[in-house]
Design a protein around this motif. Structure first.
Motif, PDB file in Angstrom:
ATOM      1  N   LYS A   1       2.381   9.580 -10.670  1.00 59.89           N
ATOM      2  CA  LYS A   1       1.791   9.769 -11.717  1.00 59.89           C
ATOM      3  C   LYS A   1       0.689  11.019 -11.858  1.00 59.89           C
ATOM      4  CE  LYS A   1       1.078   4.803 -12.582  1.00 59.89           C
ATOM      5  NZ  LYS A   1      -0.014   3.610 -12.748  1.00 59.89           N
ATOM      6  N   ARG A   2       0.658  11.585 -10.461  1.00 63.89           N
ATOM      7  CA  ARG A   2       0.025  12.811 -10.326  1.00 63.89           C
ATOM      8  C   ARG A   2       0.879  14.121 -10.425  1.00 63.89           C
ATOM      9  NH1 ARG A   2      -2.627  10.103  -6.168  1.00 63.89           N
ATOM     10  NH2 ARG A   2      -1.342  11.192  -4.514  1.00 63.89           N
TER      11      ARG A   2
ATOM     12  N   SER B   1       1.181   6.355  -7.203  1.00 64.53           N
ATOM     13  CA  SER B   1      -0.177   7.251  -7.608  1.00 64.53           C
ATOM     14  C   SER B   1       0.654   8.670  -7.519  1.00 64.53           C
ATOM     15  CB  SER B   1      -1.012   7.141  -6.700  1.00 64.53           C
ATOM     16  OG  SER B   1      -1.601   5.596  -6.594  1.00 64.53           O
TER      17      SER B   1
ATOM     18  N   ARG C   1       0.819  -1.203  -0.143  1.00 59.76           N
ATOM     19  CA  ARG C   1       0.128  -0.108  -0.266  1.00 59.76           C
ATOM     20  C   ARG C   1       0.803   1.157  -0.034  1.00 59.76           C
ATOM     21  NH1 ARG C   1      -0.151   2.061   5.187  1.00 59.76           N
ATOM     22  NH2 ARG C   1       0.223   0.567   6.686  1.00 59.76           N
TER      23      ARG C   1
ATOM     24  N   SER D   1       2.054   1.518  -3.658  1.00 60.00           N
ATOM     25  CA  SER D   1       0.763   2.231  -4.428  1.00 60.00           C
ATOM     26  C   SER D   1       0.844   3.715  -4.378  1.00 60.00           C
ATOM     27  CB  SER D   1      -0.273   1.451  -4.129  1.00 60.00           C
ATOM     28  OG  SER D   1      -0.348  -0.010  -4.540  1.00 60.00           O
ATOM     29  N   ALA D   2       0.982   4.277  -2.938  1.00 59.77           N
ATOM     30  CA  ALA D   2       0.731   5.566  -2.694  1.00 59.77           C
ATOM     31  C   ALA D   2       1.865   6.234  -3.370  1.00 59.77           C
ATOM     32  CB  ALA D   2       0.475   5.861  -1.091  1.00 59.77           C
TER      33      ALA D   2
END
Length: 67
Positions: A60-61, A57, A50, A53-54
């Motif tokens: 990607k942002r 993310s 997790r 994944s954070a």
């Protein structure tokens, strides 16, 4: 400590033919490991799935883009 002896390491297809990059093993149960491709016997950082994944993310942002 996470057992990395059977980890399957991969690097980005965008890294070209050189070894100047990091490799990721995301086939581990509940963990992701990252290492320097030039020092495969050296240390590896491990993250909970997790957490990784954070981080991905956020990348990607654009949260870590340099100004």
């Amino acid at each position: 400590m996470t057992d990395l002896s059977n980890a399957i390491w991969r690097k980005s297809s965008l890294s070209g033919s050189g070894n100047d990059c990091v490799e990721v093993a995301d086939d581990l149960p509940d963990a992701v490991a990252v290492r320097d491709s030039e020092d495969i016997q050296g240390p590896a950082l491990t993250f909970e799935s997790r957490q990784w994944s954070a981080f991905v993310s956020g990348v990607k942002r654009g949260e870590f883009d340099l100004a």
